[in-house]
Design a protein around this motif. Sequence first.
Motif, mmCIF file in Angstrom:
data_model
loop_
_atom_site.group_PDB
_atom_site.id
_atom_site.type_symbol
_atom_site.label_atom_id
_atom_site.label_comp_id
_atom_site.label_asym_id
_atom_site.label_seq_id
_atom_site.Cartn_x
_atom_site.Cartn_y
_atom_site.Cartn_z
ATOM 1 N N SER A 129 -6.188 -23.533 17.100
ATOM 2 C CA SER A 129 -6.479 -24.809 16.451
ATOM 3 C C SER A 129 -6.097 -24.699 14.966
ATOM 4 N N SER A 130 -5.913 -25.840 14.327
ATOM 5 C CA SER A 130 -5.568 -25.831 12.891
ATOM 6 C C SER A 130 -6.627 -25.093 12.091
ATOM 7 N N ARG A 131 -7.874 -25.339 12.426
ATOM 8 C CA ARG A 131 -8.969 -24.686 11.702
ATOM 9 C C ARG A 131 -8.902 -23.161 11.859
ATOM 10 N N ARG A 132 -8.612 -22.709 13.080
ATOM 11 C CA ARG A 132 -8.518 -21.265 13.318
ATOM 12 C C ARG A 132 -7.298 -20.675 12.611
ATOM 13 N N GLN A 133 -6.188 -21.416 12.606
ATOM 14 C CA GLN A 133 -4.997 -20.936 11.901
ATOM 15 C C GLN A 133 -5.289 -20.760 10.417
ATOM 16 N N ILE A 134 -5.954 -21.742 9.820
ATOM 17 C CA ILE A 134 -6.309 -21.656 8.400
ATOM 18 C C ILE A 134 -7.187 -20.438 8.154
ATOM 19 N N SER A 135 -8.179 -20.263 9.017
ATOM 20 C CA SER A 135 -9.086 -19.115 8.886
ATOM 21 C C SER A 135 -8.329 -17.794 9.001
ATOM 22 N N LYS A 136 -7.410 -17.702 9.959
ATOM 23 C CA LYS A 136 -6.638 -16.470 10.154
ATOM 24 C C LYS A 136 -5.713 -16.203 8.970
ATOM 25 N N LEU A 137 -5.077 -17.244 8.457
ATOM 26 C CA LEU A 137 -4.190 -17.072 7.302
ATOM 27 C C LEU A 137 -4.963 -16.533 6.101
ATOM 28 N N LYS A 138 -6.130 -17.106 5.855
ATOM 29 C CA LYS A 138 -6.967 -16.623 4.749
ATOM 30 C C LYS A 138 -7.461 -15.205 5.033
ATOM 31 N N GLY A 139 -7.795 -14.939 6.283
ATOM 32 C CA GLY A 139 -8.261 -13.603 6.668
ATOM 33 C C GLY A 139 -7.191 -12.540 6.475
ATOM 34 N N ILE A 140 -5.960 -12.889 6.801
ATOM 35 C CA ILE A 140 -4.848 -11.948 6.599
ATOM 36 C C ILE A 140 -4.752 -11.600 5.119
ATOM 37 N N ALA A 141 -4.773 -12.623 4.274
ATOM 38 C CA ALA A 141 -4.686 -12.392 2.825
ATOM 39 C C ALA A 141 -5.845 -11.527 2.348
ATOM 40 N N ASN A 142 -7.039 -11.820 2.807
ATOM 41 C CA ASN A 142 -8.219 -11.054 2.379
ATOM 42 C C ASN A 142 -8.165 -9.605 2.846
ATOM 43 N N GLN A 143 -7.754 -9.384 4.086
ATOM 44 C CA GLN A 143 -7.717 -8.011 4.594
ATOM 45 C C GLN A 143 -6.638 -7.179 3.921
ATOM 46 N N ILE A 144 -5.530 -7.798 3.587
ATOM 47 C CA ILE A 144 -4.496 -7.073 2.838
ATOM 48 C C ILE A 144 -5.006 -6.769 1.437
ATOM 49 N N ASN A 145 -5.650 -7.752 0.819
ATOM 50 C CA ASN A 145 -6.201 -7.569 -0.525
ATOM 51 C C ASN A 145 -7.243 -6.452 -0.561
ATOM 52 N N ASP A 146 -8.075 -6.394 0.474
ATOM 53 C CA ASP A 146 -9.128 -5.378 0.551
ATOM 54 C C ASP A 146 -8.629 -4.044 1.104
ATOM 55 N N ASP A 147 -7.331 -3.953 1.379
ATOM 56 C CA ASP A 147 -6.685 -2.755 1.924
ATOM 57 C C ASP A 147 -7.283 -2.337 3.272
ATOM 58 N N GLU A 148 -7.722 -3.329 4.052
ATOM 59 C CA GLU A 148 -8.237 -3.072 5.395
ATOM 60 C C GLU A 148 -7.122 -3.087 6.434
ATOM 61 N N MET A 149 -6.046 -3.777 6.104
ATOM 62 C CA MET A 149 -4.900 -3.869 7.002
ATOM 63 C C MET A 149 -3.640 -3.616 6.206
ATOM 64 N N PRO A 150 -2.667 -2.974 6.783
ATOM 65 C CA PRO A 150 -2.696 -2.227 8.027
ATOM 66 C C PRO A 150 -3.677 -1.047 7.937
ATOM 67 N N ILE A 151 -4.173 -0.629 9.096
ATOM 68 C CA ILE A 151 -5.149 0.453 9.104
ATOM 69 C C ILE A 151 -4.492 1.770 8.685
ATOM 70 N N SER A 152 -5.305 2.652 8.178
ATOM 71 C CA SER A 152 -4.808 3.919 7.617
ATOM 72 C C SER A 152 -4.017 4.747 8.622
ATOM 73 N N SER A 153 -4.512 4.843 9.863
ATOM 74 C CA SER A 153 -3.820 5.668 10.856
ATOM 75 C C SER A 153 -2.438 5.112 11.163
ATOM 76 N N TYR A 154 -2.278 3.794 11.104
ATOM 77 C CA TYR A 154 -0.965 3.194 11.340
ATOM 78 C C TYR A 154 -0.035 3.484 10.162
ATOM 79 N N LYS A 155 -0.556 3.332 8.954
ATOM 80 C CA LYS A 155 0.260 3.595 7.761
ATOM 81 C C LYS A 155 0.696 5.054 7.698
ATOM 82 N N MET A 156 -0.150 5.941 8.202
ATOM 83 C CA MET A 156 0.161 7.363 8.169
ATOM 84 C C MET A 156 1.423 7.659 8.987
#
Length: 154
Positions: free
Chosen positions: A97-124
């Motif tokens: 849904s549009s609402r979920r897309q908006i939430s996911k887009l903001k979540g992606i930005a937040n998780q990258i900002n907080d260095d939660e994504m990509p996860i450490s084991s993947y980056k390694m």
Amino acid sequence: MGLIKKALPALLVVFIAIQFIQPAHNKSGQVLPTDFLKIYVVPNNVQTILQNACYDCHSNNTHYPWYSDIQPVAWMMASHVIKGKEELNFSDFGSYSSRRQISKLKGIANQINDDEMPISSYKMMHKNARLSKEQKDLVMDWMQKTADSLSANN
């Protein structure tokens, strides 16, 4: 010392035996019309970052490295992909849904900002997933602007 000599062959047999228990690969081989990159006009530089750092765990098409058929690594990878797709699946993004897309887009930005994504084991194991500050800023800005644009339209 005797215990080690007895346990080592047993561990070797178990290690060899578990190699025959392989999880299914996450590889559909097709790009769905609901794919994130099909529904949004994503700049090439952002698209490349997403494909290198996100799509393996967050889409229906994982690129598997050579070690992905070795147990127990394959089980761990399969678990990461399943959990990743439960949280966000770029292949199905257009069906959200549009609402979920908006939430996911903001979540992606937040998780990258907080260095939660990509996860450490993947980056390694994937040097292309180690994002520079500039790459992070680029993706976060694009995600936030797209979320804001969607919010304004709804």
